[in-house]
Design a protein around this motif. Structure first.
Motif, mmCIF file in Angstrom:
data_model
loop_
_atom_site.group_PDB
_atom_site.id
_atom_site.type_symbol
_atom_site.label_atom_id
_atom_site.label_comp_id
_atom_site.label_asym_id
_atom_site.label_seq_id
_atom_site.Cartn_x
_atom_site.Cartn_y
_atom_site.Cartn_z
ATOM 1 N N GLU A 216 11.108 5.995 8.932
ATOM 2 C CA GLU A 216 10.353 7.249 9.028
ATOM 3 C C GLU A 216 8.858 7.033 9.143
ATOM 4 O O GLU A 216 8.169 7.869 9.706
ATOM 5 N N ILE A 217 8.324 5.965 8.566
ATOM 6 C CA ILE A 217 6.864 5.790 8.555
ATOM 7 C C ILE A 217 6.344 4.984 9.746
ATOM 8 O O ILE A 217 5.160 4.653 9.795
ATOM 9 N N GLN A 218 7.200 4.685 10.705
ATOM 10 C CA GLN A 218 6.746 3.944 11.881
ATOM 11 C C GLN A 218 5.779 4.770 12.711
ATOM 12 O O GLN A 218 6.016 5.957 12.960
ATOM 13 N N ARG A 219 4.686 4.143 13.118
ATOM 14 C CA ARG A 219 3.721 4.818 13.992
ATOM 15 C C ARG A 219 4.288 4.868 15.402
ATOM 16 O O ARG A 219 4.805 3.894 15.913
ATOM 17 N N ILE A 220 4.156 6.007 15.993
ATOM 18 C CA ILE A 220 4.603 6.180 17.371
ATOM 19 C C ILE A 220 3.371 6.307 18.242
ATOM 20 O O ILE A 220 2.532 7.178 18.031
ATOM 21 N N GLU A 221 3.253 5.415 19.181
ATOM 22 C CA GLU A 221 2.064 5.389 20.057
ATOM 23 C C GLU A 221 2.337 6.197 21.315
ATOM 24 O O GLU A 221 3.340 6.220 21.881
ATOM 25 N N GLY B 61 0.812 -1.215 0.000
ATOM 26 C CA GLY B 61 0.000 0.000 0.000
ATOM 27 C C GLY B 61 0.842 1.259 0.000
ATOM 28 O O GLY B 61 2.000 1.250 0.411
ATOM 29 N N LEU B 62 0.262 2.346 -0.467
ATOM 30 C CA LEU B 62 0.988 3.614 -0.575
ATOM 31 C C LEU B 62 1.523 4.101 0.760
ATOM 32 O O LEU B 62 2.561 4.731 0.824
ATOM 33 N N GLU B 63 0.804 3.818 1.831
ATOM 34 C CA GLU B 63 1.242 4.279 3.146
ATOM 35 C C GLU B 63 1.846 3.162 3.991
ATOM 36 O O GLU B 63 2.115 3.354 5.174
ATOM 37 N N GLY B 64 2.044 1.981 3.402
ATOM 38 C CA GLY B 64 2.719 0.889 4.103
ATOM 39 C C GLY B 64 1.853 0.078 5.033
ATOM 40 O O GLY B 64 2.361 -0.684 5.844
ATOM 41 N N ARG B 65 0.549 0.198 4.931
ATOM 42 C CA ARG B 65 -0.343 -0.467 5.891
ATOM 43 C C ARG B 65 -0.782 -1.874 5.471
ATOM 44 O O ARG B 65 -1.681 -2.454 6.091
ATOM 45 N N GLY B 66 -0.174 -2.408 4.407
ATOM 46 C CA GLY B 66 -0.506 -3.767 3.982
ATOM 47 C C GLY B 66 -1.765 -3.846 3.147
ATOM 48 O O GLY B 66 -2.334 -4.926 2.995
ATOM 49 N N ASP B 67 -2.195 -2.718 2.598
ATOM 50 C CA ASP B 67 -3.467 -2.676 1.881
ATOM 51 C C ASP B 67 -3.312 -2.293 0.411
ATOM 52 O O ASP B 67 -4.160 -1.637 -0.166
ATOM 53 N N GLY B 68 -2.221 -2.718 -0.202
ATOM 54 C CA GLY B 68 -2.004 -2.413 -1.617
ATOM 55 C C GLY B 68 -2.989 -3.151 -2.500
ATOM 56 O O GLY B 68 -3.681 -4.074 -2.054
ATOM 57 N N PRO B 69 -3.067 -2.783 -3.775
ATOM 58 C CA PRO B 69 -4.029 -3.400 -4.681
ATOM 59 C C PRO B 69 -3.847 -4.908 -4.863
ATOM 60 O O PRO B 69 -4.805 -5.611 -5.172
ATOM 61 N N MET B 70 -2.653 -5.440 -4.652
ATOM 62 C CA MET B 70 -2.428 -6.882 -4.783
ATOM 63 C C MET B 70 -2.693 -7.640 -3.486
ATOM 64 O O MET B 70 -2.766 -8.870 -3.490
ATOM 65 N N ALA B 71 -2.859 -6.944 -2.383
ATOM 66 C CA ALA B 71 -3.032 -7.590 -1.077
ATOM 67 C C ALA B 71 -4.208 -8.557 -1.063
ATOM 68 O O ALA B 71 -4.140 -9.624 -0.455
ATOM 69 N N GLY B 72 -5.278 -8.222 -1.750
ATOM 70 C CA GLY B 72 -6.481 -9.055 -1.745
ATOM 71 C C GLY B 72 -6.316 -10.399 -2.421
ATOM 72 O O GLY B 72 -7.089 -11.316 -2.153
ATOM 73 N N VAL B 73 -5.323 -10.551 -3.290
ATOM 74 C CA VAL B 73 -5.157 -11.819 -3.994
ATOM 75 C C VAL B 73 -4.001 -12.647 -3.436
ATOM 76 O O VAL B 73 -3.753 -13.750 -3.906
ATOM 77 N N MET B 74 -3.322 -12.121 -2.416
ATOM 78 C CA MET B 74 -2.198 -12.850 -1.838
ATOM 79 C C MET B 74 -2.699 -13.828 -0.778
ATOM 80 O O MET B 74 -3.592 -13.500 0.005
ATOM 81 N N LEU B 75 -2.131 -15.030 -0.772
ATOM 82 C CA LEU B 75 -2.520 -16.024 0.227
ATOM 83 C C LEU B 75 -2.105 -15.592 1.627
ATOM 84 O O LEU B 75 -2.822 -15.812 2.593
ATOM 85 N N ILE B 76 -0.936 -15.016 1.747
ATOM 86 C CA ILE B 76 -0.475 -14.462 3.023
ATOM 87 C C ILE B 76 -0.464 -12.956 2.855
ATOM 88 O O ILE B 76 0.250 -12.420 2.007
ATOM 89 N N LYS B 77 -1.274 -12.275 3.626
ATOM 90 C CA LYS B 77 -1.440 -10.830 3.487
ATOM 91 C C LYS B 77 -0.150 -10.087 3.841
ATOM 92 O O LYS B 77 0.547 -10.467 4.787
ATOM 93 N N PRO B 78 0.143 -9.008 3.125
ATOM 94 C CA PRO B 78 1.321 -8.187 3.445
ATOM 95 C C PRO B 78 1.166 -7.569 4.837
ATOM 96 O O PRO B 78 0.066 -7.201 5.245
ATOM 97 N N VAL B 79 2.282 -7.455 5.530
ATOM 98 C CA VAL B 79 2.245 -6.867 6.862
ATOM 99 C C VAL B 79 2.095 -5.352 6.783
ATOM 100 O O VAL B 79 2.400 -4.731 5.764
ATOM 101 N N ASP B 80 1.640 -4.774 7.854
ATOM 102 C CA ASP B 80 1.570 -3.328 8.001
ATOM 103 C C ASP B 80 2.974 -2.857 8.361
ATOM 104 O O ASP B 80 3.439 -3.056 9.480
ATOM 105 N N LEU B 81 3.659 -2.270 7.406
ATOM 106 C CA LEU B 81 5.044 -1.850 7.612
ATOM 107 C C LEU B 81 5.178 -0.671 8.560
ATOM 108 O O LEU B 81 6.267 -0.403 9.046
ATOM 109 N N THR B 82 4.081 0.003 8.862
ATOM 110 C CA THR B 82 4.131 1.124 9.805
ATOM 111 C C THR B 82 4.150 0.644 11.250
ATOM 112 O O THR B 82 4.350 1.427 12.164
ATOM 113 N N GLU B 83 3.924 -0.660 11.450
ATOM 114 C CA GLU B 83 3.843 -1.243 12.793
ATOM 115 C C GLU B 83 5.066 -2.081 13.157
ATOM 116 O O GLU B 83 5.045 -2.789 14.164
ATOM 117 N N LEU B 84 6.120 -2.046 12.346
ATOM 118 C CA LEU B 84 7.287 -2.893 12.612
ATOM 119 C C LEU B 84 7.903 -2.611 13.982
ATOM 120 O O LEU B 84 8.233 -3.535 14.716
#
Length: 132
Positions: free
Chosen positions: A127-132, A36-59
């Protein structure tokens, strides 16, 4: 105490500037389709992947608040293959594998050698890591 030659050679290496803007460009070109554009694992190909992409902002959040630099570098450059990617990154593995001649400093202070594109991409991911 004798220090191995390789350690001395790494310490003598110049520090390379890390460029998050170049990393952002690499990300949008090579990673956003799945992650996904913002790294949240929601890119256009995510829906067809057997294992969903991780949310890269949560590493960092998923690693006790510390960015898992060594693991991320090695996943991207192919030294730590990920089954959902079919081993190295599926389409772009060759681009990121490159020569491991650029050091990036791990949280432990130890250098990790990788390729220039990986250094920039990892800098952007930090840089895109979410800070809680």
């Amino acid at each position: 105490m004798k220090v191995p030659f390789i350690c001395l050679a790494l310490l003598a290496m110049p520090a390379f500037a890390q460029d998050a803007d170049i990393g952002r460009s690499h990300y949008h070109t090579h990673c956003a389709t799945c992650h996904g554009l913002e790294g949240r694992g929601d890119g256009p190909m995510a829906g067809v992947m057997l294992i969903k992409p991780v949310d890269l902002t949560e590493l960092s959040a998923q690693n006790g608040g510390r960015f898992p630099l060594e693991r991320v570098v090695m996943r991207i450059d192919g030294r730590d293959p990920l089954v959902s990617h079919g081993s190295p990154m599926p389409v772009f593995g060759d681009y990121f594998e490159g020569s491991f001649d650029v050091p990036i400093k791990a949280p432990s202070g130890q250098p990790v050698l990788t390729s220039r594109p990986v250094v920039d991409l990892v800098t952007y991911l930090q840089e895109i890591q979410r800070i809680e």
